[in-house]
Design an enzyme around this catalytic site. Sequence first.
Site, PDB file in Angstrom:
ATOM      1  N   LYS A   1       0.617  -1.245  -0.119  1.00  0.00           N
ATOM      2  CA  LYS A   1       0.399   0.224   0.022  1.00  0.00           C
ATOM      3  C   LYS A   1       0.798   1.589   0.265  1.00  0.00           C
ATOM      4  O   LYS A   1       1.083   2.360  -0.658  1.00  0.00           O
ATOM      5  CB  LYS A   1      -1.286   0.242   1.160  1.00  0.00           C
TER       6      LYS A   1
ATOM      7  N   ARG B   1      -3.194   3.831   8.679  1.00  0.00           N
ATOM      8  CA  ARG B   1      -3.773   2.266   7.726  1.00  0.00           C
ATOM      9  C   ARG B   1      -1.948   1.158   8.030  1.00  0.00           C
ATOM     10  O   ARG B   1      -1.018   1.468   7.666  1.00  0.00           O
ATOM     11  CB  ARG B   1      -3.707   2.404   5.916  1.00  0.00           C
TER      12      ARG B   1
ATOM     13  N   GLY C   1      -7.982  -7.019   4.054  1.00  0.00           N
ATOM     14  CA  GLY C   1      -9.511  -6.613   5.410  1.00  0.00           C
ATOM     15  C   GLY C   1      -8.752  -7.514   6.452  1.00  0.00           C
ATOM     16  O   GLY C   1      -9.287  -7.933   7.776  1.00  0.00           O
TER      17      GLY C   1
ATOM     18  N   MET D   1      -6.301  -6.654   8.467  1.00  0.00           N
ATOM     19  CA  MET D   1      -5.524  -6.192   9.256  1.00  0.00           C
ATOM     20  C   MET D   1      -6.198  -4.608   9.576  1.00  0.00           C
ATOM     21  O   MET D   1      -7.189  -4.983   8.935  1.00  0.00           O
ATOM     22  CB  MET D   1      -3.911  -5.597   9.110  1.00  0.00           C
TER      23      MET D   1
ATOM     24  N   ARG E   1      -3.559  -2.004  -6.370  1.00  0.00           N
ATOM     25  CA  ARG E   1      -2.671  -2.978  -6.199  1.00  0.00           C
ATOM     26  C   ARG E   1      -2.540  -4.194  -7.139  1.00  0.00           C
ATOM     27  O   ARG E   1      -3.875  -3.851  -7.609  1.00  0.00           O
ATOM     28  CB  ARG E   1      -2.747  -3.560  -4.865  1.00  0.00           C
TER      29      ARG E   1
ATOM     30  N   HIS F   1     -15.641  -8.140   0.913  1.00  0.00           N
ATOM     31  CA  HIS F   1     -15.210  -8.685   2.018  1.00  0.00           C
ATOM     32  C   HIS F   1     -15.829 -10.873   1.084  1.00  0.00           C
ATOM     33  O   HIS F   1     -14.165 -11.502   0.913  1.00  0.00           O
ATOM     34  CB  HIS F   1     -15.391  -9.674   3.415  1.00  0.00           C
TER      35      HIS F   1
ATOM     36  N   SER G   1      13.475 -43.954 -11.064  1.00  0.00           N
ATOM     37  CA  SER G   1      12.008 -42.951 -10.716  1.00  0.00           C
ATOM     38  C   SER G   1      12.364 -42.361  -8.781  1.00  0.00           C
ATOM     39  O   SER G   1      12.827 -43.917  -8.340  1.00  0.00           O
ATOM     40  CB  SER G   1      11.484 -43.866 -10.898  1.00  0.00           C
TER      41      SER G   1
ATOM     42  N   CYS H   1       8.239 -39.460  -8.147  1.00  0.00           N
ATOM     43  CA  CYS H   1       7.261 -40.685  -8.931  1.00  0.00           C
ATOM     44  C   CYS H   1       6.295 -39.443  -7.129  1.00  0.00           C
ATOM     45  O   CYS H   1       7.533 -40.136  -6.562  1.00  0.00           O
ATOM     46  CB  CYS H   1       6.427 -41.396  -9.384  1.00  0.00           C
TER      47      CYS H   1
ATOM     48  N   TYR I   1      11.983 -36.019 -16.063  1.00  0.00           N
ATOM     49  CA  TYR I   1      10.530 -36.101 -15.538  1.00  0.00           C
ATOM     50  C   TYR I   1      10.036 -36.313 -14.517  1.00  0.00           C
ATOM     51  O   TYR I   1      10.953 -36.466 -13.378  1.00  0.00           O
ATOM     52  CB  TYR I   1       9.772 -37.482 -16.779  1.00  0.00           C
TER      53      TYR I   1
HETATM   54  P1  ADP Z   1      -7.690  -2.901   4.019  1.00  0.00           P
HETATM   55  O1  ADP Z   1      -6.182  -3.036   3.994  1.00  0.00           O
HETATM   56  O2  ADP Z   1      -8.952  -2.638   5.326  1.00  0.00           O
HETATM   57  O3  ADP Z   1      -8.825  -1.698   2.795  1.00  0.00           O
HETATM   58  P2  ADP Z   1      -7.246   0.494   3.917  1.00  0.00           P
HETATM   59  O4  ADP Z   1      -6.468   0.790   5.018  1.00  0.00           O
HETATM   60  O5  ADP Z   1      -7.285   0.266   2.670  1.00  0.00           O
HETATM   61  O6  ADP Z   1      -7.645  -1.108   4.759  1.00  0.00           O
HETATM   62  O7  ADP Z   1      -8.754   1.290   4.186  1.00  0.00           O
HETATM   63  C1  ADP Z   1     -10.247   0.372   4.932  1.00  0.00           C
HETATM   64  C2  ADP Z   1     -10.909   1.750   4.229  1.00  0.00           C
HETATM   65  O8  ADP Z   1     -10.835   2.804   4.193  1.00  0.00           O
HETATM   66  C3  ADP Z   1     -10.745   1.679   2.474  1.00  0.00           C
HETATM   67  O9  ADP Z   1     -11.612   1.984   2.018  1.00  0.00           O
HETATM   68  C4  ADP Z   1      -9.230   3.232   1.807  1.00  0.00           C
HETATM   69  O10 ADP Z   1      -9.962   3.332   0.957  1.00  0.00           O
HETATM   70  C5  ADP Z   1     -10.479   3.580   3.263  1.00  0.00           C
HETATM   71  N1  ADP Z   1      -9.582   4.877   3.667  1.00  0.00           N
HETATM   72  C6  ADP Z   1      -8.501   4.935   4.020  1.00  0.00           C
HETATM   73  N2  ADP Z   1      -7.833   6.200   3.725  1.00  0.00           N
HETATM   74  C7  ADP Z   1      -8.266   7.101   3.703  1.00  0.00           C
HETATM   75  C8  ADP Z   1      -8.018   8.359   3.521  1.00  0.00           C
HETATM   76  N3  ADP Z   1      -7.610   9.157   3.832  1.00  0.00           N
HETATM   77  N4  ADP Z   1      -9.481   9.369   2.979  1.00  0.00           N
HETATM   78  C9  ADP Z   1     -10.447   8.695   3.144  1.00  0.00           C
HETATM   79  N5  ADP Z   1     -11.097   7.056   2.677  1.00  0.00           N
HETATM   80  C10 ADP Z   1      -9.728   6.525   3.187  1.00  0.00           C
HETATM   81 MG    MG Z   2      -7.615  -1.234   1.760  1.00  0.00          MG
END
Ligand code: ADP
Ligand code: MG
Length: 906
Positions: free
Chosen positions: A27, A98, A107, A109, A371, A489, A797, A864, A884
């Site tokens: 990220k 984040r 999702g 962490m 990503r 999710h 083998s 094998c 093989y």
């Molecule tokens: P995850 O890895 O669970 O997606 P994120 O860190 O990407 O967690 O963030 C969770 C949500 O919050 C995402 O939808 C992201 O776009 C939003 N978000 C994160 N940072 C900001 C920010 N600075 N302003 C607005 N929305 C944010």
């Molecule tokens: Mg995210």
Amino acid sequence: MSEKRVYTFGNGQAEGNAQMRERLGGKGANLAEMNLIGIPVPPGFTIATDVCNEYYEVGQEKIVEILQAEVNAAVAHVENLMNSKFGSTENPLLVSVRSGARASMPGMMDTILNLGLNDEVAEGMVRKTGNPHFVYDSYRRFVQMYGDVVLGMKPVNKEDIDPFEAIIDEVKAIRGIELDKDLSVDELKDLVARFKKAIKEQTGNDFPTDPMEQLWGAICAVFRSWMNERAILYRKMEGIPDEWGTAVSVMAMVFGNMGETSATGVCFSRDAATGENLFNGEYLVNAQGEDVVAGIRTPQQITVEGSRRWAALQGISEEERAAKYPSMEEAMPEIYKELDAIQTKLENHYRDMQDMEFTVQDGKLWFLQTRNGKRTGTAMVKIAMDLVREGLIDEKTALKRCEPQKLDELLHPVFDKDALKKAKVITQGLPASPGAACGQIVFHADDAQKWREDGHRVVMVRIETSPEDLAGMSAAEGILTARGGMTSHAAVVARGMGKCCVSGAGAINVNYKNKTVEIEGVVYKEGDYISLNGSTGQVYAGEIPTKAAELSGDFKALMDLCDKYTKLQVRTNADTPHDAQVARSFGAKGIGLTRTEHMFFEDQKIVAMREMILAGSVEGRKKALAKLLPYQKSDFKGILEAMDGCPVNIRLLDPPLHEFVPHDLKGQQKMADEMGVSVEEIQKRVESLAENNPMLGHRGCRLGITFPEITEMQTRAILGAACELKKEGKDPKPEIMVPLVGILYELKQQKEVILATAKEVFAEEGIEVEFEIGTMIETPRAALTANRIASEAEYFSFGTNDLTQMTFGYSRDDIASFLPVYLEKKILTVDPFQVLDQNGVGQLIKMAVEKGRSVRPDIRTGICGEHGGEPSSVKFCAKIGMDYASCSPFRVPIARLAAAQAALED
Ligand code: ADP
Ligand code: MG
Ligand code: MG
């Protein structure tokens, strides 16, 4: 550690870049990169991944001290660019904190949004924006997330998912409203107060009002979330090392919850389920962050095309759709255009399908994440081949990018078309992750695991899933949810796992308490069967028969590419003509192992086999063997015919004889009658066959040496079948393999028997067939003396199941009592019976290959056993120059891709 720990980004500049994902996490690295290529991203900074490890070494207090100066400077940097101030009551800056590791762990962490708020700051923001609803919506979200993530608030009632949601539900119930966004300003204010009170009650502490204290709390909580249960489980499933750690990205908030001109969304540059080159995604007006993926409000589609497809699945007319559920393309055309341009730019830049997050704040578009998107196996293959055709990547890149293990999904059975016609569709959801799934309904993750352990196939039915459900999802055949879209999710995680998923089936009514789901007036209970088609979103009552998948289209094209680059061939392990045919259709170039013993278990054959084993004399044995001969011959004929023109390696009888004899009185009586002896006599002979350590006992070539007539019969059957085929104009290529050799003379003597028998057979048949004699290298002594053994063997083998067993001294059947502990204590990182132990067993193999070649340069070598279909083991075999690998039919494509990748890595 004295080097730089914090990396800033903003306004088109960044101290990091995409190459730095190891230090900045995916990220953080991509936030920096997006800045560098001119994409609008709120400014911020990333704390490096190694600081996470440092945190675990030194603890919270010390890490704050270490980071203080750098973080303060970075906050000032953000304040400058945003023209606002963290903690100010005039012009406040809010941030998000984040998580983000090297490998994407969606999702798993934690993230905290709207950080920096307290009562005074909130009032300041109200004055500045004139939008109290937005401010208090943000405030209550902040207290809630901070309470959950940083302060560790737990639900009061067991049924609640979140302690704060329970409070919100209470307020909503009183007012009779359904959506959070319909809460009034006063109610939001009241929620903030009640949340804080709940926190005080449960934790004994006041909610922190100092923004800087909030920030440090959040940073350390993100570090801690690296070690939460679900993150640990996810890493285990994906093979991500614990040592990597998570980075922390802190960035200025942009607000999608400011009103009708604001929105938040998730989008993919291609279809992550099918791979189709179609920009798609979902968004919500006046919402923030997790709202889209959490599946609480049903999001709307981004493109018109996506919106039409969605409406068709829901049975909604075009008029109704356009009026009630317009796409972003229709509702916000200008922003949509910009979004589309950026997604194209990002895909071209990364040359791969992108999964992106964005927010629109009062008409201005911001990107928050990109990503390489998680995708199904089908999508993986299609996207790779499409990108080659589009000239974005070359063939080698396409091959390297595809994960061999993921091909497994393309080999899963699909619903039988005819059966499907007769099946009853009970409801329709979104085709979130393709495949066919059929199983018994369960409602909770732990039930899914329990039922699975008891040998049931289950389908997990949920209102929505959350990261806590990971283990249950993994145990289930498929997942059905009532709420949530294609980016929910459940959908994202299921696609990553290659699990069938139907999401957002709005017509189902789940009752967790009674463990029932009501669909169109019919109530289904826990344990009832349902079937899901993840490719169409259709849900069926009952079980639907499935049929095997086949190799075609892009999948076949990818496999053909493998052949272009690979050096290691792939054969199959097959004991029946059917298996041989299946493997051939998946591209197997021959059979690497035919086990003869499985053939003996059918009705009449087992009687003759038992007679042979229980016979008291050579004559008796020969008489029984004569009965077995025609059976064996016709079995071999079938297999040789199915593999016509390709080599078929047949192993002589290998298992301990005790495995074949009857252990129950009825079976013993039957043999007594058959052989005209007393049942006591039979029992005596059965007992005499018992061994203390059968895997190291009378088996393998030891059988053929003590009872040469068995080897003789089997040779007769193999070569007799081959002669007949040749007379029929076929091209059989038999190879006869002597198992469990440890001493050169074992092989030598068996070879003599085989050659003498061959001479007789050819004379009788009046025709000769070319064949080879080889051996298995599966005892350590065979590997150690491979140069001697090679003088008599045309091929080796490697039987890595036995070789692993004997090298480690682990009984394969008893490993379950200690392996889990070994894995937990990290004495072993993987089960050596699944993944070849390259450092130990692998060294024996490598040495044996070299020793073999020193005596017989053209000796053919292959593997094998289970490892022949496991990607890392196949790569090892390719790298040491084996000819093989042989694996079960459904793993042939996986082995082919792994082999091609090994050739490209060289
Ligand atoms: P995850 O890895 O669970 O997606 P994120 O860190 O990407 O967690 O963030 C969770 C949500 O919050 C995402 O939808 C992201 O776009 C939003 N978000 C994160 N940072 C900001 C920010 N600075 N302003 C607005 N929305 C944010
Ligand atoms: Mg995210
Ligand atoms: Mg063996």
